[in-house]
Design an enzyme around this catalytic site. Structure first.
Site, PDB file in Angstrom:
ATOM      1  N   ARG A   2      24.564 -38.075  -7.803  1.00  0.00           N
ATOM      2  CA  ARG A   2      24.117 -37.463  -9.063  1.00  0.00           C
ATOM      3  C   ARG A   2      23.235 -38.411  -9.874  1.00  0.00           C
ATOM      4  NH1 ARG A   2      29.647 -35.519  -9.196  1.00  0.00           N
ATOM      5  NH2 ARG A   2      29.645 -33.313  -8.626  1.00  0.00           N
ATOM      6  N   SER A  14      35.120 -29.483   5.715  1.00  0.00           N
ATOM      7  CA  SER A  14      36.345 -30.033   6.270  1.00  0.00           C
ATOM      8  C   SER A  14      36.812 -29.088   7.362  1.00  0.00           C
ATOM      9  CB  SER A  14      37.427 -30.163   5.193  1.00  0.00           C
ATOM     10  OG  SER A  14      38.681 -30.496   5.773  1.00  0.00           O
ATOM     11  N   ARG A  15      37.606 -29.602   8.299  1.00  0.00           N
ATOM     12  CA  ARG A  15      38.195 -28.722   9.309  1.00  0.00           C
ATOM     13  C   ARG A  15      39.115 -27.686   8.666  1.00  0.00           C
ATOM     14  NH1 ARG A  15      41.140 -33.029  12.809  1.00  0.00           N
ATOM     15  NH2 ARG A  15      41.480 -33.776  10.678  1.00  0.00           N
ATOM     16  N   HIS A  57      32.616 -39.985  13.976  1.00  0.00           N
ATOM     17  CA  HIS A  57      31.209 -40.063  13.586  1.00  0.00           C
ATOM     18  C   HIS A  57      30.259 -39.582  14.677  1.00  0.00           C
ATOM     19  CE1 HIS A  57      31.792 -43.379  10.285  1.00  0.00           C
ATOM     20  NE2 HIS A  57      32.452 -42.275  10.028  1.00  0.00           N
ATOM     21  N   LYS A  75      29.468 -46.470   7.297  1.00  0.00           N
ATOM     22  CA  LYS A  75      29.599 -47.626   8.200  1.00  0.00           C
ATOM     23  C   LYS A  75      31.008 -47.701   8.761  1.00  0.00           C
ATOM     24  CE  LYS A  75      32.462 -50.082   5.650  1.00  0.00           C
ATOM     25  NZ  LYS A  75      33.784 -50.496   6.141  1.00  0.00           N
ATOM     26  N   ASP A 160      36.323 -51.974   9.599  1.00  0.00           N
ATOM     27  CA  ASP A 160      36.334 -51.664   8.174  1.00  0.00           C
ATOM     28  C   ASP A 160      35.723 -52.795   7.344  1.00  0.00           C
ATOM     29  OD1 ASP A 160      36.768 -50.491   5.741  1.00  0.00           O
ATOM     30  OD2 ASP A 160      38.909 -50.864   5.700  1.00  0.00           O
TER      31      ASP A 160
END
Length: 310
Positions: A2, A14-15, A57, A75, A160
């Protein structure tokens, strides 16, 4: 998004349809869906942000690129450099932009570090660390399954937090020549912490990461004329340059804010994504991602090698 001109978030996927609708309402996005293939077929969106667990991903990025959509993927983009190279070929074939959302690479603090490097003289040693005990580690200790520590979803500390250290190192100094590494494997197979020693001609760097402990020491770049200290490798806000003569300079970088408070540094990668979709050359960004992923591949391979008993 935004805060960035030229981009609007219009649909959440989403699933689970209820979760998609709930999250869309929570962040004031007008649309939601549980049908990704249907969404891509409608042509209602130009691009996707893929922020799912790491192991999901590749398939989702491939699906979006095959439909000719631009992709900003969280990432690490995919678990291996080979997988990213394959997706790049698909992106080029479809005329789409594939971009990894590595926030540190676009942070003004990291840019300030790059600007100060010439003042250090020849850089000989680098130490980058990112250790932050996960709030989900107690679940792991209790035997519960956690996505961020799930090897089936490419979880673990290296992907991570270690990925920040690797990406900033490659961004500032390029790819290293050699890698030595060790890690701590948790029950279930994910890594909880690790360290790597990498070498360049005339320079060495140590990287450390952990999701089972926390560290409070700064990262450093040591040159023959001065040493630069970073308060946080992924988002430097305070830099301290100390010369060999003991002279000290401090640099405080403002935290970007809007009406509701600090924005962090994710907006900078969104700005770059908008530029790339608008026609800027993504090659340097993609090359950095490939190089960082190759370094992560090398660290994992080095961790798998038996050490020398002493």
């Amino acid at each position: 998004a935004r805060t960035v001109p030229g981009i609007d978030v219009t649909v959440v996927h989403s699933r689970d349809a209820d979760r998609a609708a709930g999250f869309a309402a929570a962040i004031c996005v007008p649309g939601s869906t549980a049908d990704l293939a249907g969404l891509l077929a409608t042509g209602e969106v130009d691009a996707l942000y893929v922020g799912s667990p790491n192991g999901a991903h590749e398939a989702q990025v491939r699906q979006a690129l095959a439909a000719g959509r631009h992709v900003l993927v969280e990432k690490p983009a995919v678990p291996t450099a080979a997988a990213f190279a394959d997706l790049l070929e698909l992106a080029r074939d479809r005329g789409a932009v594939l971009f990894e959302g590595m926030r540190a690479a676009y942070d003004p603090g990291v840019a300030a570090v790059a600007d100060l490097l010439p003042r250090l003289g020849r850089v000989r040693r680098v130490s980058f660390g990112f250790s932050q005990r996960s709030s989900r580690y107690d679940d792991v200790l209790a035997g519960r399954r956690v996505n961020i520590f799930d090897t089936a979803l490419a979880g673990g500390a290296l992907n991570d937090l270690g990925s920040y250290c690797a990406s900033v190192l490659v961004h500032l100094f390029g790819e290293p020549d050699r890698v030595l590494a060790a890690g701590i494997e948790l029950d279930g197979g994910a890594d909880g912490a690790g360290a790597a020693l990498v070498s360049y001609p005339g320079m060495v760097a140590d990287l450390s990461w952990s999701k089972i402990t926390s560290a409070f020491r700064p990262s450093q770049v040591e040159g023959e004329l001065a040493t630069l200290e970073l308060d946080h490798v992924a988002a430097p806000r305070r830099l301290r340059l100390r010369t060999v003569a003991g002279e000290l300079e401090e640099f405080d970088l403002p935290q970007p804010c809007d009406a509701i408070g600090p924005l962090g540094n994710i907006a900078h990668e969104v700005v770059r994504f908008v530029e790339l979709v608008g026609g800027a050359d993504p090659t340097p960004d993609q090359a950095r991602t490939l190089a960082a992923l190759r370094l992560l591949d090398g660290i994992r391979a080095a961790q798998a090698q038996p050490g020398v008993a002493v």
